[in-house]
Write a protein that holds these residues in place. Structure first.
Motif, PDB file in Angstrom:
ATOM      1  N   VAL A   1       0.440   4.314   4.595  1.00 39.88           N
ATOM      2  CA  VAL A   1      -1.006   4.185   4.379  1.00 39.88           C
ATOM      3  C   VAL A   1      -1.662   5.558   4.516  1.00 39.88           C
ATOM      4  O   VAL A   1      -2.373   6.007   3.630  1.00 39.88           O
ATOM      5  CB  VAL A   1      -1.629   3.164   5.357  1.00 39.88           C
ATOM      6  CG1 VAL A   1      -3.133   3.052   5.115  1.00 39.88           C
ATOM      7  CG2 VAL A   1      -0.961   1.799   5.199  1.00 39.88           C
TER       8      VAL A   1
ATOM      9  N   THR B   1      -6.002   1.928  -0.588  1.00 36.25           N
ATOM     10  CA  THR B   1      -4.964   2.880  -0.972  1.00 36.25           C
ATOM     11  C   THR B   1      -4.705   2.721  -2.464  1.00 36.25           C
ATOM     12  O   THR B   1      -5.068   1.690  -3.050  1.00 36.25           O
ATOM     13  CB  THR B   1      -3.640   2.652  -0.210  1.00 36.25           C
ATOM     14  OG1 THR B   1      -2.859   1.635  -0.877  1.00 36.25           O
ATOM     15  CG2 THR B   1      -3.875   2.250   1.240  1.00 36.25           C
TER      16      THR B   1
ATOM     17  N   PRO C   1       0.286   5.833   0.131  1.00 37.79           N
ATOM     18  CA  PRO C   1      -0.712   6.881   0.361  1.00 37.79           C
ATOM     19  C   PRO C   1      -1.101   7.585  -0.926  1.00 37.79           C
ATOM     20  O   PRO C   1      -0.308   7.673  -1.872  1.00 37.79           O
ATOM     21  CB  PRO C   1      -0.001   7.832   1.317  1.00 37.79           C
ATOM     22  CG  PRO C   1       1.449   7.677   0.968  1.00 37.79           C
ATOM     23  CD  PRO C   1       1.621   6.223   0.606  1.00 37.79           C
TER      24      PRO C   1
ATOM     25  N   PRO D   1       0.823  -1.211   0.000  1.00 38.63           N
ATOM     26  CA  PRO D   1       0.000   0.000   0.000  1.00 38.63           C
ATOM     27  C   PRO D   1       0.855   1.259   0.000  1.00 38.63           C
ATOM     28  O   PRO D   1       1.980   1.255   0.492  1.00 38.63           O
ATOM     29  CB  PRO D   1      -0.798  -0.119   1.304  1.00 38.63           C
ATOM     30  CG  PRO D   1      -0.860  -1.587   1.580  1.00 38.63           C
ATOM     31  CD  PRO D   1       0.468  -2.113   1.114  1.00 38.63           C
TER      32      PRO D   1
END
Length: 294
Positions: A124, A273, A83, A81
């Motif tokens: 994340v 995400t 952001p 993942p």
């Protein structure tokens, strides 16, 4: 004193809470720890990717955008993942590393969860926990954590001395990784720095009766296990069969898609995400700051 003999194999992991390659390697490194179990002693070394004496960026927003693109490229290789937006680049790795090191006094489960939450704050949420206040917010609800004791230990001289030793150990890499070149995406050669070299992150050292092997960079699980057996031929056979994903999620509380090739178990809560979901156990979802307002 437990009366049990010390493991013949030592695994040393050079890492940093805010390294995207270390974050992406967590599924493989978790599987390695499960495979070795009690046959190995594990030690983390916090390498300090972002140091205290670095000059602040003249344009923090531009720096965050640039580093966010780097994280995106790494995520494309690791499947981890990432952001939607990295709001800032960590001012320093020291506060998070001190907290992660201090957490080890509260047992391995707490230490694993603390480091995981610190990683999730950056990879994340996009808000790296690089101050004591942000660390406290990121660790809210960690089961078994004594937050007051952690804050006191993280501010203590012994923990700072330990992380300083970690930083120095990271900057004394073994000669076989200095000048190392290989195929991408992350072969793991030691990084040139102003006063010499440091290990690339992550790097693992395996020490046993038959010597030492270094495995740097982005590597498959089989390469780690081969290094472990090369230095410790008497290791027991690895467990046969695939672990139960529901049990793994109860244990780890958060897992990524590479750890769950057949999908998440029932009841998992997904945090979406751009790099793929992070799956939380129901217990973790109930307290995770990832599901609260920023």
């Amino acid at each position: 004193m437990t009366g049990r003999p010390e493991p013949a194999l030592e695994v040393v992991e050079f890492t940093d809470p805010f390294c995207p390659w270390a974050w992406g390697s967590e599924p493989v490194l978790r599987a390695l720890r499960r495979s070795l179990g009690g046959a190995a002693a594990h030690r983390r070394v916090f390498g300090i990717l972002f140091d205290e004496d670095e000059e602040p960026a003249p344009d923090p927003d531009a720096e965050a955008a640039w580093y966010g693109e780097f994280v995106t490229r790494v995520s494309g290789h690791t499947g981890a993942p990432r952001p939607a937006r990295l709001r800032w680049v960590a001012a320093s790795s020291w506060p998070a590393s001190l907290a992660a090191a201090a957490a080890e006094a509260q047992g391995p489960r707490v230490a694993e969860r603390v480091l995981r939450r610190l990683r999730e704050s950056m990879f994340v949420r996009g808000e790296p926990a690089d101050t004591t206040e942000r660390i406290a917010a990121a660790l809210r609800g960690v089961p078994g954590l004594d937050a007051v004791a952690l804050a006191g230990a993280a501010a203590s001289a012994p923990v700072r001395e330990r992380v300083a030793r970690d930083r120095a150990e990271t900057r004394a890499p073994r000669p076989e990784v200095v000048g190392l070149h290989g195929p991408g995406p992350h072969p793991g050669g030691a990084k040139e720095i102003a006063d010499g070299h440091r290990y690339a992150l992550p790097t693992l050292l395996f020490r046993g009766p038959a010597g030492c092997r270094v495995v740097p960079g982005w590597r498959p699980a089989a390469e780690y296990l081969a290094a472990a057996r090369a230095v410790c031929p008497q290791l027991p056979a690895a467990p046969v069969g695939r672990p139960d994903p529901a049990e793994l999620l109860r244990r780890h509380r958060s897992m990524t898609a590479p750890e769950l090739p057949d999908g998440p178990p029932p009841g998992a809560v997904a945090v979406e995400t751009p790099g793929g979901p992070l799956h939380l156990s129901p217990e973790e979802a109930a307290v995770s700051p990832l599901l609260s307002a920023s």
